[in-house]
Design a protein around this motif. Structure first.
Motif, PDB file in Angstrom:
ATOM      1  N   MET A  62      -9.317 -23.934   9.653  1.00  0.00           N
ATOM      2  CA  MET A  62      -9.410 -22.751  10.513  1.00  0.00           C
ATOM      3  C   MET A  62      -8.813 -23.056  11.882  1.00  0.00           C
ATOM      4  O   MET A  62      -9.033 -24.128  12.441  1.00  0.00           O
ATOM      5  CB  MET A  62     -10.862 -22.315  10.696  1.00  0.00           C
ATOM      6  N   VAL A  63      -8.074 -22.116  12.433  1.00  0.00           N
ATOM      7  CA  VAL A  63      -7.469 -22.277  13.756  1.00  0.00           C
ATOM      8  C   VAL A  63      -8.162 -21.350  14.749  1.00  0.00           C
ATOM      9  O   VAL A  63      -8.883 -20.431  14.362  1.00  0.00           O
ATOM     10  CB  VAL A  63      -5.951 -21.978  13.719  1.00  0.00           C
ATOM     11  N   ASN A  64      -7.969 -21.623  16.029  1.00  0.00           N
ATOM     12  CA  ASN A  64      -8.561 -20.822  17.109  1.00  0.00           C
ATOM     13  C   ASN A  64     -10.077 -20.791  17.055  1.00  0.00           C
ATOM     14  O   ASN A  64     -10.694 -19.772  17.332  1.00  0.00           O
ATOM     15  CB  ASN A  64      -8.008 -19.390  17.106  1.00  0.00           C
ATOM     16  N   TRP A  65     -10.681 -21.902  16.683  1.00  0.00           N
ATOM     17  CA  TRP A  65     -12.139 -22.001  16.636  1.00  0.00           C
ATOM     18  C   TRP A  65     -12.536 -23.216  17.453  1.00  0.00           C
ATOM     19  O   TRP A  65     -12.107 -24.327  17.174  1.00  0.00           O
ATOM     20  CB  TRP A  65     -12.604 -22.128  15.187  1.00  0.00           C
ATOM     21  N   PHE A  66     -13.347 -23.018  18.479  1.00  0.00           N
ATOM     22  CA  PHE A  66     -13.724 -24.100  19.378  1.00  0.00           C
ATOM     23  C   PHE A  66     -14.911 -24.875  18.823  1.00  0.00           C
ATOM     24  O   PHE A  66     -15.979 -24.919  19.420  1.00  0.00           O
ATOM     25  CB  PHE A  66     -14.015 -23.562  20.776  1.00  0.00           C
ATOM     26  N   CYS A  67     -14.717 -25.463  17.675  1.00  0.00           N
ATOM     27  CA  CYS A  67     -15.722 -26.316  17.037  1.00  0.00           C
ATOM     28  C   CYS A  67     -15.005 -27.602  16.633  1.00  0.00           C
ATOM     29  O   CYS A  67     -13.991 -27.539  15.925  1.00  0.00           O
ATOM     30  CB  CYS A  67     -16.292 -25.613  15.804  1.00  0.00           C
ATOM     31  N   PRO A  68     -15.504 -28.764  17.073  1.00  0.00           N
ATOM     32  CA  PRO A  68     -14.849 -30.020  16.704  1.00  0.00           C
ATOM     33  C   PRO A  68     -14.779 -30.176  15.180  1.00  0.00           C
ATOM     34  O   PRO A  68     -15.690 -29.746  14.460  1.00  0.00           O
ATOM     35  CB  PRO A  68     -15.757 -31.091  17.316  1.00  0.00           C
ATOM     36  N   LEU A  69     -13.724 -30.779  14.685  1.00  0.00           N
ATOM     37  CA  LEU A  69     -13.537 -30.936  13.240  1.00  0.00           C
ATOM     38  C   LEU A  69     -14.721 -31.606  12.552  1.00  0.00           C
ATOM     39  O   LEU A  69     -15.105 -31.215  11.456  1.00  0.00           O
ATOM     40  CB  LEU A  69     -12.256 -31.737  12.956  1.00  0.00           C
ATOM     41  N   HIS A  70     -15.312 -32.612  13.184  1.00  0.00           N
ATOM     42  CA  HIS A  70     -16.407 -33.337  12.543  1.00  0.00           C
ATOM     43  C   HIS A  70     -17.700 -32.515  12.459  1.00  0.00           C
ATOM     44  O   HIS A  70     -18.630 -32.903  11.756  1.00  0.00           O
ATOM     45  CB  HIS A  70     -16.657 -34.678  13.244  1.00  0.00           C
ATOM     46  N   ARG A  71     -17.769 -31.365  13.136  1.00  0.00           N
ATOM     47  CA  ARG A  71     -18.961 -30.517  13.068  1.00  0.00           C
ATOM     48  C   ARG A  71     -18.754 -29.283  12.193  1.00  0.00           C
ATOM     49  O   ARG A  71     -19.650 -28.483  12.038  1.00  0.00           O
ATOM     50  CB  ARG A  71     -19.369 -30.089  14.471  1.00  0.00           C
ATOM     51  N   ARG A  72     -17.566 -29.138  11.638  1.00  0.00           N
ATOM     52  CA  ARG A  72     -17.267 -27.989  10.780  1.00  0.00           C
ATOM     53  C   ARG A  72     -17.762 -28.274   9.368  1.00  0.00           C
ATOM     54  O   ARG A  72     -17.422 -29.290   8.772  1.00  0.00           O
ATOM     55  CB  ARG A  72     -15.768 -27.711  10.758  1.00  0.00           C
ATOM     56  N   HIS A  73     -18.574 -27.358   8.841  1.00  0.00           N
ATOM     57  CA  HIS A  73     -19.134 -27.525   7.502  1.00  0.00           C
ATOM     58  C   HIS A  73     -19.116 -26.198   6.767  1.00  0.00           C
ATOM     59  O   HIS A  73     -19.141 -25.134   7.383  1.00  0.00           O
ATOM     60  CB  HIS A  73     -20.568 -28.049   7.580  1.00  0.00           C
ATOM     61  N   CYS A  74     -19.073 -26.274   5.457  1.00  0.00           N
ATOM     62  CA  CYS A  74     -19.149 -25.096   4.604  1.00  0.00           C
ATOM     63  C   CYS A  74     -20.571 -25.028   4.063  1.00  0.00           C
ATOM     64  O   CYS A  74     -20.981 -25.851   3.247  1.00  0.00           O
ATOM     65  CB  CYS A  74     -18.128 -25.212   3.470  1.00  0.00           C
ATOM     66  N   VAL A  75     -21.348 -24.061   4.558  1.00  0.00           N
ATOM     67  CA  VAL A  75     -22.741 -23.893   4.150  1.00  0.00           C
ATOM     68  C   VAL A  75     -22.901 -22.479   3.603  1.00  0.00           C
ATOM     69  O   VAL A  75     -22.607 -21.505   4.296  1.00  0.00           O
ATOM     70  CB  VAL A  75     -23.709 -24.110   5.348  1.00  0.00           C
TER      71      VAL A  75
END
Length: 84
Positions: A62-75
């Motif tokens: 995902m682009v344009n999302w201010f969430c660090p990569l290591h905190r991105r999860h699919c829940v």
């Protein structure tokens, strides 16, 4: 620009430390314009409005999302910015 990034990081920090029972109890969690506040497993977090996913890789793309990569999860098939 640096101040803006620092502010975004601080807001994400709030998102993964505030506890909740409903999204209405998330009083200090603020999300960017592409996401909204949800209460997931007792923690306030930001969920992408259009962030459907099948895997963590989908959320990392995902682009344009201010969430660090290591905190991105699919829940539950939704991209969330959490600290699991």
């Amino acid at each position: 620009m640096n101040l803006f990034l620092l502010l975004c990081c601080a807001l994400v920090g709030y998102a993964w430390c505030e506890t909740c029972t409903t999204p209405d109890s998330c009083t200090t969690t603020h999300c960017d314009e592409f996401s909204h506040v949800v209460c997931s497993q007792g923690t306030c977090t930001c969920e992408l409005r259009e962030g459907r996913c099948d895997s963590k890789a989908d959320c990392e793309a995902m682009v344009n999302w201010f969430c660090p990569l290591h905190r991105r999860h699919c829940v539950d098939n939704r991209c969330r910015c959490v600290n699991l």
